[in-house]
Structures are given as structure tokens and as C-alpha cells.
Design a protein around this motif. Structure first.
Motif, PDB file in Angstrom:
ATOM      1  N   ILE B  31     -47.342  10.995 -37.189  1.00  0.00           N
ATOM      2  CA  ILE B  31     -46.698  11.568 -35.992  1.00  0.00           C
ATOM      3  C   ILE B  31     -46.527  13.073 -36.182  1.00  0.00           C
ATOM      4  O   ILE B  31     -46.833  13.870 -35.296  1.00  0.00           O
ATOM      5  CB  ILE B  31     -45.332  10.900 -35.718  1.00  0.00           C
ATOM      6  CG1 ILE B  31     -45.527   9.430 -35.330  1.00  0.00           C
ATOM      7  CG2 ILE B  31     -44.565  11.640 -34.613  1.00  0.00           C
ATOM      8  CD1 ILE B  31     -44.242   8.629 -35.211  1.00  0.00           C
ATOM      9  N   ASP B  32     -46.063  13.444 -37.375  1.00  0.00           N
ATOM     10  CA  ASP B  32     -45.856  14.869 -37.655  1.00  0.00           C
ATOM     11  C   ASP B  32     -47.164  15.652 -37.587  1.00  0.00           C
ATOM     12  O   ASP B  32     -47.176  16.818 -37.187  1.00  0.00           O
ATOM     13  CB  ASP B  32     -45.210  15.052 -39.037  1.00  0.00           C
ATOM     14  CG  ASP B  32     -43.757  14.568 -39.041  1.00  0.00           C
ATOM     15  OD1 ASP B  32     -43.205  14.352 -37.938  1.00  0.00           O
ATOM     16  OD2 ASP B  32     -43.179  14.386 -40.134  1.00  0.00           O
ATOM     17  N   ALA B  33     -48.246  14.986 -37.975  1.00  0.00           N
ATOM     18  CA  ALA B  33     -49.554  15.664 -37.935  1.00  0.00           C
ATOM     19  C   ALA B  33     -50.125  15.701 -36.516  1.00  0.00           C
ATOM     20  O   ALA B  33     -51.196  16.238 -36.276  1.00  0.00           O
ATOM     21  CB  ALA B  33     -50.525  14.960 -38.878  1.00  0.00           C
ATOM     22  N   GLY B  34     -49.412  15.067 -35.574  1.00  0.00           N
ATOM     23  CA  GLY B  34     -49.870  15.093 -34.188  1.00  0.00           C
ATOM     24  C   GLY B  34     -50.939  14.071 -33.852  1.00  0.00           C
ATOM     25  O   GLY B  34     -51.585  14.150 -32.814  1.00  0.00           O
ATOM     26  N   THR B  35     -51.129  13.077 -34.731  1.00  0.00           N
ATOM     27  CA  THR B  35     -52.144  12.052 -34.483  1.00  0.00           C
ATOM     28  C   THR B  35     -51.850  11.262 -33.208  1.00  0.00           C
ATOM     29  O   THR B  35     -52.746  10.962 -32.431  1.00  0.00           O
ATOM     30  CB  THR B  35     -52.232  11.076 -35.675  1.00  0.00           C
ATOM     31  OG1 THR B  35     -52.422  11.828 -36.867  1.00  0.00           O
ATOM     32  CG2 THR B  35     -53.369  10.091 -35.499  1.00  0.00           C
ATOM     33  N   PHE B  36     -50.583  10.905 -33.021  1.00  0.00           N
ATOM     34  CA  PHE B  36     -50.215  10.162 -31.803  1.00  0.00           C
ATOM     35  C   PHE B  36     -48.763  10.453 -31.426  1.00  0.00           C
ATOM     36  O   PHE B  36     -48.005  10.993 -32.215  1.00  0.00           O
ATOM     37  CB  PHE B  36     -50.453   8.658 -31.979  1.00  0.00           C
ATOM     38  CG  PHE B  36     -49.535   8.009 -32.990  1.00  0.00           C
ATOM     39  CD1 PHE B  36     -49.848   7.998 -34.334  1.00  0.00           C
ATOM     40  CD2 PHE B  36     -48.352   7.399 -32.581  1.00  0.00           C
ATOM     41  CE1 PHE B  36     -49.002   7.406 -35.266  1.00  0.00           C
ATOM     42  CE2 PHE B  36     -47.509   6.794 -33.505  1.00  0.00           C
ATOM     43  CZ  PHE B  36     -47.831   6.799 -34.848  1.00  0.00           C
ATOM     44  N   ASP B  37     -48.425  10.059 -30.188  1.00  0.00           N
ATOM     45  CA  ASP B  37     -47.088  10.299 -29.645  1.00  0.00           C
ATOM     46  C   ASP B  37     -46.349   8.953 -29.568  1.00  0.00           C
ATOM     47  O   ASP B  37     -46.803   8.051 -28.879  1.00  0.00           O
ATOM     48  CB  ASP B  37     -47.247  10.910 -28.240  1.00  0.00           C
ATOM     49  CG  ASP B  37     -45.921  11.030 -27.502  1.00  0.00           C
ATOM     50  OD1 ASP B  37     -44.866  10.782 -28.111  1.00  0.00           O
ATOM     51  OD2 ASP B  37     -45.964  11.372 -26.297  1.00  0.00           O
ATOM     52  N   SER B  46     -61.103   7.291 -29.832  1.00  0.00           N
ATOM     53  CA  SER B  46     -61.497   7.815 -31.147  1.00  0.00           C
ATOM     54  C   SER B  46     -60.274   7.928 -32.057  1.00  0.00           C
ATOM     55  O   SER B  46     -60.391   7.782 -33.277  1.00  0.00           O
ATOM     56  CB  SER B  46     -62.206   9.163 -30.989  1.00  0.00           C
ATOM     57  OG  SER B  46     -61.294  10.133 -30.514  1.00  0.00           O
ATOM     58  N   VAL B  47     -59.108   8.176 -31.474  1.00  0.00           N
ATOM     59  CA  VAL B  47     -57.871   8.209 -32.278  1.00  0.00           C
ATOM     60  C   VAL B  47     -57.593   6.815 -32.845  1.00  0.00           C
ATOM     61  O   VAL B  47     -57.242   6.659 -34.020  1.00  0.00           O
ATOM     62  CB  VAL B  47     -56.670   8.697 -31.426  1.00  0.00           C
ATOM     63  CG1 VAL B  47     -55.374   8.579 -32.203  1.00  0.00           C
ATOM     64  CG2 VAL B  47     -56.904  10.132 -30.969  1.00  0.00           C
ATOM     65  N   HIS B  48     -57.788   5.807 -32.023  1.00  0.00           N
ATOM     66  CA  HIS B  48     -57.598   4.427 -32.499  1.00  0.00           C
ATOM     67  C   HIS B  48     -58.552   4.108 -33.649  1.00  0.00           C
ATOM     68  O   HIS B  48     -58.185   3.472 -34.626  1.00  0.00           O
ATOM     69  CB  HIS B  48     -57.821   3.439 -31.349  1.00  0.00           C
ATOM     70  CG  HIS B  48     -56.692   3.373 -30.376  1.00  0.00           C
ATOM     71  ND1 HIS B  48     -55.673   2.467 -30.481  1.00  0.00           N
ATOM     72  CD2 HIS B  48     -56.399   4.121 -29.285  1.00  0.00           C
ATOM     73  CE1 HIS B  48     -54.813   2.639 -29.482  1.00  0.00           C
ATOM     74  NE2 HIS B  48     -55.228   3.642 -28.741  1.00  0.00           N
ATOM     75  N   LYS B  49     -59.795   4.558 -33.489  1.00  0.00           N
ATOM     76  CA  LYS B  49     -60.803   4.243 -34.517  1.00  0.00           C
ATOM     77  C   LYS B  49     -60.473   4.910 -35.848  1.00  0.00           C
ATOM     78  O   LYS B  49     -60.553   4.283 -36.914  1.00  0.00           O
ATOM     79  CB  LYS B  49     -62.204   4.673 -34.038  1.00  0.00           C
ATOM     80  CG  LYS B  49     -62.719   3.780 -32.910  1.00  0.00           C
ATOM     81  CD  LYS B  49     -64.144   4.093 -32.542  1.00  0.00           C
ATOM     82  CE  LYS B  49     -65.086   3.242 -33.401  1.00  0.00           C
ATOM     83  NZ  LYS B  49     -66.421   3.125 -32.779  1.00  0.00           N
TER      84      LYS B  49
END
Lengths: 358, 386
Positions: B31-37, B46-49
Motif C-alpha cells: 500500500i505504501d508503495a502505491g501498488t493498490f488502494d 496487470s496489477v493483479h497479475k
């Protein structure tokens, strides 16, 4: 068979023998209450939660509270929960427990009991369950040196009779400079609302046990009652209502047992009654069983039809009690507010970690 | 049913809680790296993958499965906490979620050795996404009315017909689907359906996306035109799929995804309520938290039953019935709780969107994976009423 199973089995037998719900309805007088209490003391149910060195059965809180689930299933109109908790509280403070029925309080957020420096107590408990039937009361009081456990003789108190929804006593007890039979500083783990918390856990188990019985009665009834030339259990709408009742029963049993387990486990770990995990468990159990009581009673009555609202039928002994028990040791609105305060003070990031601790 | 309602108060063991801490730290760093909200589900596939690969690297997919297929034979409770931590933070777990929960266990129990050794390691590596082919245009809750046909051919089967409401079919690598292999009999209307593993890349499959009212785009109509299925992709018994469903349903219905789907709304409510709200607000929040806790404890208890090797079919149905109704109602109750707050654009911006999204997805929650009506039938059967 384990020790606690034996206790559970003897409780079940005793309630069936002397406090069978149908027999209680048919009884001409209340002499069954004395026979029941004699049996309670004979089997040691009253001292279940009292330490061994004080003459108790030292069952532990989880198993002791488990007895109350059985008592709930019997719609027991006797101060067993109260006496059992009194024994637990007195024992925790290192005080002797007298024989006989003992009331347990405070039982609402508005009660106030103060221990004076001269050793007497004053205050009021607005709705003390079964007070008139009890010789003693074990109360948690604010004292000059902090929280204290006090044992008083109810002869010394002014008792104003009142009854709850199920016609059971919830008397107003007023204490003015009342003599104390015994007192001791409360254990370090106690908070000002400990009597309410443990009382709430007890009532949750009673409600859960009673709802289990309500489900059993309802299931049995719909499988023998015929209408429109078939058993009513064959109607999908009836099946779905019974399924909803079962859901309410399941969540009540689960929540109440989880709370009992949490109290015993967390206290053993050295946590106290201010511990957020412990409070979440107990408060949730009281809130959830209270709403299950309302929904469960309504479904059971609807499915029983007119016969279920008659005085002769056993159902009301259970339904009125589950509804009445919602009001003892903090009702669900009061507990919701307190749980909400706890959650808000800790903030949004602490919410999930609190929920997922066990 | 007396025993079925026992719901032992399971305490998650110490090693499971240590795993929870690891999962939580991982999620925090993502979360801190901004991967997802954590406030809203991720839309970018592509984020899921990528996320599935990272979770796989940590060994958190198929963790209960046999070692010979790449699993770790860890306890079901380990899987439970990984799953609930992911759900509570809206982690992008879609690639592996279905496979990890039900497709993998189904394959382990009923699939051929070739399929097991080929497909299970791919799931564990976070590289195989599964969809479930159950509903059809004329058969939803009534699964045994399925018509989509599998007919014998040289070396396998040919499938013709269509499935509908198939979540993620357009991006799935495999489907486990239910197909008509012979007619039902007078004695048993459930007879005649067979489960197959379908390679979604096989020629003859067309996925048509169906948009939802929530804006979510994961529904599909899947059309099969002479799709060939090799013999060893048969799952279980020909014509006997109905015998295979029971345990899977207990896994599918009792998990935290059955009451945490709209959890972000509650966390947001606590956020905008602040630390000292009025009694009206604290009462609303306290009630919601109490009910959620009670649901979760029931779900944990069922996880314990599954771990102990029982088949808590009724108990799982109860968790899903109560859980999905609760999560469905949550956005409505949160809306009421905020009705008396002053409208402040700054604090409301994010909140209102989260509330709207969760209100839009709410109707679906009591339909997917067994409707309220089906569940109540299951519970009634457990009580002996049918």
C-alpha cells in the motif's frame, strides 16, 4: 467424561427433574424454587466458579458460564447466574462465599454503590435481579481506596419490588450506610464496569441456550403441525423462517461461547477488564444475542401460531426471558455506544487489527 | 443439528498469528508503495497479475496443498488468515483467489495425475487464473437444469452451448465447468452432469463481457463452439458431478469474503467520525463492529471444523446467509449513520465514492455463490425439514 461434562450433565438432569418448564407452568405454588435451589447447592452449581481453597468447584469461567447456557435452555427463573458470578467475584477478591442465593451487581450503568471509610455502603441498584429471593448481594463498589468487592445482607437494604418482562424479580435496592458483611479490594484486573461485563457475558450464554431450546421446539412443532393437508415444515416460507431462526441461534451460541472463552483466556494471560479484545468479545456477544433474541422470539411465535401465546404453552417462558435478559447488565444500545467509543478512540487503522486478534 | 450448532470458540494458534503479522507487513509495504488502494478494488489487471506473483513468492497460494504438487501442507487456518488480511485491505488477489479457494482443492480431489502435476504448480506460482462455469441463461440457482452439452468424441469430449455470469472468464486460464453429458433420470434429476477442466485458450471459446451496474467489468457470457476437451480433463465421475459438490461448498461459503466485501465502508466511517463522535454515531459504529465481530468468530469456528476434517455444510451456509446480508446492509447503515454530519468536501470526497461503489455492488452479494434462498434451503435440510 471430563469434569465439566459431568457438571453439565448433572445440571441438565436437575433442571429437568425439578424445574421442567411445563411443570413450572402447571405448579400451584413456587415451592419448586426451593427444591431447585436445594438441588443447585447439592450439585455444587452455585460454587462452580469459586476457587477450591474457598470450597468451590474451581471449574473456570468458561465452563462455569457454560452451565448458564444450559440454565438458559431450561428458562430457569432462579438466581443461578447471579450466585455463580457472586462466587466468582468474591473468590477473586479472596472472600468467603455464604450459602444460599446471592444477588450480583451493579446490574445497570446507572447504579452507584459507594463504600465509605467507616466500612458501610450506600447507593442504589435500580434493577437487581432476584434481589427479594436472595439473602445476600455481592456488589462492586467504589471505595476510598479504589474499587472494592462488598458482600452485604439484603435484610439491611430497602427493597422495592419490581418485575421484568418475564415476571421475574428485578427489584430496586437502596442502601443507606448499610453494614458490610465482608469486603476486600477488588482484584487488579477489575474495572468499574466489571460486574456489568461479566453479567453481560452470563446473560449472553443464557440467551444463547434459551434460543437453542426455542429452535428445537419450533423445529419439532413445524414437523408435526398440519395445515392445508400437509405438514407445515413442507412449506418453503416456513423452512426459510426456521433457517433464519437457526442462523440467529448459531451466531448467538458462537458469540457467547467466544466471549466466555476470551474472558477466561485473556485473564489467564494477565490482561484486565479494560483490555480492548476482552471488551470487544463480551460487548459483541451481548449486543448480538440481544438482537437474536428479538428476531428469534418473533420467528418462533409466528411459526407456533396462536398456541404459542397461551400461558399453558412452554414457549413464552423462553421467549419472554430472552427478551428480558437483554436489559440486564447493560442493554444493547448502551453497549453499542461504549463499543463505538472504544473503536473511535483507537481510530480507523486499529479497527481491523482489533477484529482480527483471535 | 444440535451438534451442528456447537461452533467451538476457536483461538487461532500462535504460529498463525505470526503468519498474520508477516502478511500484514507485506500488505502495508504494498500500500505504501502505491501498488493498490485499500479503499477500492483495483481495476488494472496487470496489477493483479504482478501481485499474484509476489504473493506466490511468499508461498501464500495453495499453501494447504500436498507437497508433491508444490504445496506446503500448511493448515487451513494459515490460509484463512492470509485470505482475511487480503480481503480486509482490498488487496488485488483476483488472479489466484478462486483457484486457491476451490478450483485447486477440487483438482486435488478429482483430477487426473497429469492435470494435477501440470496445473497445480501453475496456480501456486500465481500464474493460473480460474473461473467457475456454473450458471447458464436458463439455469442459475437450479444448477441441475444445465444444458451446455459435452458429447463423446475421439479421445475426449466436445462442448457446445453457453455459460453466463462467469466472473473473470475473459482473463482466466482455466474453467472448471458443469456440462450436460446425459439426461436426468426419473429417479434422480441431478444425474447427467459432469465436471470438466476447460483450457480457456482452446479453440472455439468466445467470451463476451457483460457490464455491471457497479461499473465492474468481470461478468461474461462464454460461448462454446465444438470445444475439444481431452479425456484426462474429466473431473470426477461421468454423470455424477452432483456427488462432488458438498465439501467444496463449505469452503466456498464460510470464508471471510462472505462478510468483508464492503468492509472499506466501515473503515471509512470510523475515519470520518473522528475520535470523539456523538452518541448517535458511536452507537451506530458500535453496533456494526459488534455484528461484524460475531460473524467473523463464527467463520473462524467453521475454519476450525474444516481443519478438523469435518463437512460443516449447514454451518457454512449460515455464515454465508448472515454474512452476505450483513455486508449488503452495511453501506445503507453507514449512509444513515453519516446523515447528520456536516457536509465537508474534504473529508467526504473519498468517503462518498467508497459508499457509492459499495452500495452499487451490494445487490450482487446475496446472489453469487448460492443465493439467500438456496442457502436457507440448505440450512432447513440440515435441520431435517426437507
Amino acid at each position: 467424561m471430563q469434569n465439566d461434562d459431568l457438571v453439565a450433565a448433572s445440571a441438565q438432569r436437575l433442571f429437568a427433574d425439578v424445574a421442567d418448564i411445563q411443570a413450572v407452568i402447571a405448579a400451584k405454588d413456587t415451592s419448586w424454587k426451593d427444591r431447585l435451589w436445594a438441588g443447585v447447592e447439592e450439585t455444587g452449581l452455585n460454587v462452580a466458579a469459586l476457587p477450591e481453597d474457598l470450597g468451590g468447584a474451581a471449574l473456570g469461567l468458561y465452563d462455569s458460564l457454560g452451565i448458564l447456557r444450559i440454565a438458559g435452555g431450561a428458562a430457569l427463573a432462579a438466581p443461578l447466574a447471579e450466585t455463580l458470578l457472586a462466587g466468582w467475584m468474591l473468590g477473586a477478591a479472596g472472600l468467603e462465599m455464604p450459602a444460599g442465593r446471592i444477588a450480583f451487581g451493579p446490574s445497570s450503568f446507572f447504579d452507584d454503590v459507594t463504600l465509605h471509610a467507616d466500612g458501610s455502603v450506600s447507593g442504589a441498584v435500580a434493577r437487581l435481579p432476584f434481589a427479594r429471593e436472595c439473602a445476600h448481594a455481592a456488589l462492586l463498589a467504589r471505595g476510598p481506596e479504589g474499587l472494592s468487592v462488598v458482600l452485604i445482607a439484603l435484610d439491611d437494604a430497602a427493597i422495592e419490588r419490581n418485575s421484568n418482562l418475564a415476571y421475574d424479580p428485578v427489584d430496586r435496592v437502596t442502601l443507606s450506610k448499610c453494614r458490610v458483611v465482608a469486603t476486600r479490594r477488588a482484584p487488579a484486573a477489575f474495572t468499574a464496569d466489571t460486574a456489568l461485563l461479566i453479567g453481560a457475558a452470563a446473560r449472553s450464554l443464557q440467551i444463547a441456550g434459551a434460543l437453542e431450546k426455542i429452535l428445537a421446539l419450533t423445529t419439532e412443532y413445524v414437523m408435526q403441525r398440519r395445515a392445508f393437508e400437509r405438514l407445515i415444515s413442507g412449506f418453503q416460507s416456513v423452512q426459510h423462517s426456521v433457517a433464519q431462526l437457526a442462523g440467529e441461534v448459531a451466531v448467538s451460541v458462537s458469540a457467547a461461547r467466544s466471549a466466555a472463552d476470551a474472558i477466561e483466556g485473556l485473564l489467564k494471560q494477565g490482561r484486565d477488564f479494560g483490555d480492548p479484545e476482552l471488551r470487544l468479545e463480551v460487548i459483541s456477544a451481548k449486543i448480538r444475542t440481544a438482537s437474536a433474541a428479538q428476531k428469534g422470539a418473533a420467528i418462533a411465535h409466528q411459526l407456533h401460531g396462536a398456541i404459542g401465546v397461551t400461558r399453558e404453552h412452554v414457549l413464552h417462558r423462553l421467549t419472554l426471558r430472552v427478551l428480558a435478559w437483554r436489559d440486564d447488565y447493560g442493554n444493547e444500545s448502551q453497549w453499542r455506544e461504549r463499543l463505538g467509543q472504544l473503536v473511535c478512540e483507537r481510530g480507523p487503522e486499529a479497527l481491523w487489527p482489533l477484529l482480527a486478534t483471535r | 443439528m444440535q451438534t451442528a450448532l456447537e461452533f467451538q470458540p476457536l483461538r487461532l494458534p500462535e504460529h498463525v498469528q505470526r503468519l498474520r503479522a508477516e502478511v500484514r507487513a507485506f500488505i502495508r509495504s504494498e500500500i505504501d508503495a502505491g501498488t493498490f488502494d485499500p479503499d477500492s478494488p483495483e481495476e488494472d489487471w496487470s496489477v493483479h497479475k504482478q501481485f499474484a506473483k509476489k504473493v506466490a513468492q511468499r508461498g501464500w497460494i495453495g499453501m494447504t496443498w500436498p507437497r508433491q504438487y508444490g504445496g506446503q501442507e500448511r493448515s487451513f487456518l494459515d490460509r484463512f488468515v492470509v485470505n482475511e488480511e487480503m480481503m480486509a485491505s482490498n488487496a488485488p488477489n483476483t488472479v489466484y483467489f478462486t483457484a486457491d479457494r476451490q478450483s485447486g482443492p477440487t483438482l486435488i480431489k478429482y483430477a487426473s495425475e497429469r492435470i494435477k502435476s501440470e496445473v497445480l504448480p501453475k496456480i501456486i506460482a500465481g500464474e493460473a487464473c480460474f473461473c467457475i462455469g456454473m450458471s447458464e441463461p436458463d439455469s442459475g440457482s437450479d444448477l441441475f437444469a444445465a444444458k451446455c452439452k459435452a458429447t463423446r468424441t475421439d479421445g475426449g469430449w466436445k462442448i457446445n452451448g453457453s455459460k453466463i455470469w462467469t466472473t473473470n472468464a475473459h482473463r482466466a486460464d482455466y474453467m472448471i465447468g458443469l456440462f450436460r453429458t446425459s439426461s436426468p433420470t426419473d429417479k434422480n434429476r441431478r444425474h447427467g452432469l459432469t465436471s470438466f477442466l476447460v483450457d480457456m485458450k482452446a479453440p472455439g471459446i468466445t467470451c463476451n463481457l457483460i457490464d455491471q451496474m457497479s461499473g465492474v467489468r468481470d461478468f461474461n457470457e462464454v460461448v462454446f463452439d465444438n470445444v475439444f476437451i481431452p479425456d484426462d480433463q474429466l473431473i470426477g465421475e461421468v454423470d455424477g458431478a452432483w456427488k462432488q459438490a458438498t465439501t467444496e461448498l463449505a469452503y466456498e461459503r464460510s470464508g471471510p469474503e462472505r462478510f468483508l466485501e464492503t468492509f472499506a465502508v466501515l473503515r471509512k466511517l470510523v475515519e470520518i467520525a473522528g475520535s470523539k463522535p456523538d452518541a448517535r454515531m458511536t452507537e451506530a459504529i458500535g453496533g456494526l463492529v459488534a455484528e461484524l465481530h460475531a460473524l467473523r468468530r463464527m467463520s473462524v469456528s467453521v475454519a476450525g471444523m474444516l481443519e478438523a476434517g469435518r463437512e460443516p455444510v449447514s454451518e457454512a451456509a449460515i455464515v454465508k446467509d448472515l454474512g452476505t446480508l450483513w455486508e449488503q446492509d452495511l453501506p445503507q447503515r453507514v449512509r444513515r449513520a453519516t446523515a447528520h454530519l456536516p457536509i465537508d468536501a474534504a473529508s467526504y470526497g473519498g468517503f462518498e465514492q467508497v459508499l457509492q461503489f459499495n452500495t452499487r455492488i451490494a445487490p450482487k452479494l446475496t446472489i453469487q455463490g448460492g443465493t439467500t434462498e438456496i442457502l436457507r434451503g440448505v440450512i432447513a435440510r440440515g435441520l431435517g425439514l426437507r
